[in-house]
Design a protein around this motif. Structure first.
Motif, mmCIF file in Angstrom:
data_model
loop_
_atom_site.group_PDB
_atom_site.id
_atom_site.type_symbol
_atom_site.label_atom_id
_atom_site.label_comp_id
_atom_site.label_asym_id
_atom_site.label_seq_id
_atom_site.Cartn_x
_atom_site.Cartn_y
_atom_site.Cartn_z
ATOM 1 N N UNK A 1 32.107 40.891 37.556
ATOM 2 C CA UNK A 1 33.112 41.827 37.050
ATOM 3 C C UNK A 1 32.493 42.967 36.249
ATOM 4 N N UNK A 2 31.672 42.626 35.261
ATOM 5 C CA UNK A 2 31.062 43.671 34.437
ATOM 6 C C UNK A 2 30.076 44.503 35.255
ATOM 7 N N UNK A 3 29.276 43.835 36.062
ATOM 8 C CA UNK A 3 28.248 44.538 36.831
ATOM 9 C C UNK A 3 28.841 45.506 37.829
ATOM 10 N N UNK B 1 33.160 35.010 46.172
ATOM 11 C CA UNK B 1 34.222 34.025 46.405
ATOM 12 C C UNK B 1 35.579 34.708 46.262
ATOM 13 N N UNK B 2 36.588 34.094 46.883
ATOM 14 C CA UNK B 2 37.914 34.719 46.849
ATOM 15 C C UNK B 2 38.419 34.905 45.420
ATOM 16 N N UNK B 3 38.125 33.933 44.546
ATOM 17 C CA UNK B 3 38.619 34.003 43.156
ATOM 18 C C UNK B 3 37.970 35.144 42.374
ATOM 19 N N UNK B 4 36.917 35.749 42.928
ATOM 20 C CA UNK B 4 36.249 36.856 42.237
ATOM 21 C C UNK B 4 36.979 38.187 42.432
ATOM 22 N N UNK B 5 37.759 38.293 43.499
ATOM 23 C CA UNK B 5 38.135 39.621 43.986
ATOM 24 C C UNK B 5 39.035 40.399 43.033
ATOM 25 N N UNK C 1 41.556 41.170 34.577
ATOM 26 C CA UNK C 1 40.698 41.988 35.429
ATOM 27 C C UNK C 1 40.429 43.366 34.846
ATOM 28 N N UNK C 2 41.443 43.991 34.282
ATOM 29 C CA UNK C 2 41.251 45.340 33.764
ATOM 30 C C UNK C 2 40.355 45.341 32.524
ATOM 31 N N UNK C 3 40.322 44.204 31.792
ATOM 32 C CA UNK C 3 39.433 44.097 30.631
ATOM 33 C C UNK C 3 37.974 44.185 31.089
ATOM 34 N N UNK C 4 37.678 43.495 32.200
ATOM 35 C CA UNK C 4 36.310 43.545 32.731
ATOM 36 C C UNK C 4 35.938 44.970 33.086
ATOM 37 N N UNK C 5 36.882 45.691 33.695
ATOM 38 C CA UNK C 5 36.609 47.083 34.033
ATOM 39 C C UNK C 5 36.354 47.927 32.799
#
Ligand code: ZN
Length: 246
Positions: free
Chosen positions: A26-28, A52-56, A180-184
């Motif tokens: 996510x961070x990368x 993996x699907x859970x990453x998307x 997810x948006x936090x990672x972004x």
């Protein structure tokens, strides 16, 4: 269409520098994409995981058709499509003591985009030992944090947190989940700090930036080196780094 040049000479310096991104999750994904958009020409991505699907939902360079591929290959292909001037080298390995020096060599700074506290201590210890400027970040659930480590100049991750908690006592981002948006948000901030390191100077050295994704609140906490820190107490900064930090 050619994008407007945001800053002339500093961006020229960014184009000459190479950044090592450890972690293609996510961070990368966010950091690498932001660096490419800003005008970086050279990156190296390090990760031994597969998509993996859970990453998307949070690892935004990977797509459903990339499931099962090495993350570094998936991310490199997405970056090439989005930023044709960016050359992304990939290393499908785990960053470790036996390969750290070879991976860090030739890079202006390191972005820690890994998951897991033990890994973050390892990345800190190896990067500091090699004298490489490091942009640390961590995310879990709705909370993010960021700090820059200038070896021998500013507080390192171990100065602040001492030692990793017992294995399994603190859930990782993978286990506890993350917005997810936090990672972004945090990954983009890592890119911004890496850009400052190679252009105008680090902002978050001796500072911990925290971000609460529920309240939208940012905080800066002032940090100090721990003179007894086993990682950085004997590390001497390069003269230029000492001068630039005042
Ligand atoms: Zn330290």
């Amino acid at each position: 269409m050619t994008p407007p040049s945001p800053a002339g000479e500093p961006i020229a310096r960014l184009a000459e520098a190479s950044v090592l991104v450890i972690g293609a999750g996510a961070l990368g994904c966010a950091a690498a994409d932001a660096l490419g958009a800003a005008g970086a020409r050279r990156l190296t991505l390090v990760d031994d995981d597969r998509v993996e699907r859970s990453n998307l939902h949070r690892q935004l360079l990977h797509r459903a058709r990339d499931l099962g591929r090495p993350k570094v290959a998936s991310a490199r292909d997405a970056l090439a499509a989005r930023h044709p001037a960016l050359a992304t080298a990939i290393a499908p390995v785990r960053f470790a003591a036996d390969n750290a020096a070879a991976l860090v060599r030739g890079h202006a700074c390191v972005i820690d985009a890994t998951d897991g506290l033990a890994t973050k201590f390892l990345v800190n210890d190896l990067a500091v030992g090699l004298g490489a400027p490091l942009v640390h970040a961590g995310i879990v659930r709705f909370q993010g944090q960021l700090m820059t480590i200038l070896p021998g100049v500013s507080a390192c991750y171990r100065c602040l947190f001492g030692a990793p908690p017992p294995e399994g006592s603190v859930p990782s981002c993978q286990e506890a989940g993350v917005l997810g948006s936090l990672a972004g948000t945090i990954g983009m901030l890592q890119a911004a700090e890496a850009i400052r390191i190679v252009t105008t100077g680090a902002l978050l050295a001796d500072r911990l930036l925290t971000y609460d994704g529920l309240t939208g609140r940012f905080r800066h906490v002032k940090l100090r080196r721990n003179p007894a820190c086993p990682t950085c107490r004997h590390v001497v900064a390069p003269v230029a780094a000492r001068a630039s930090n005042g």
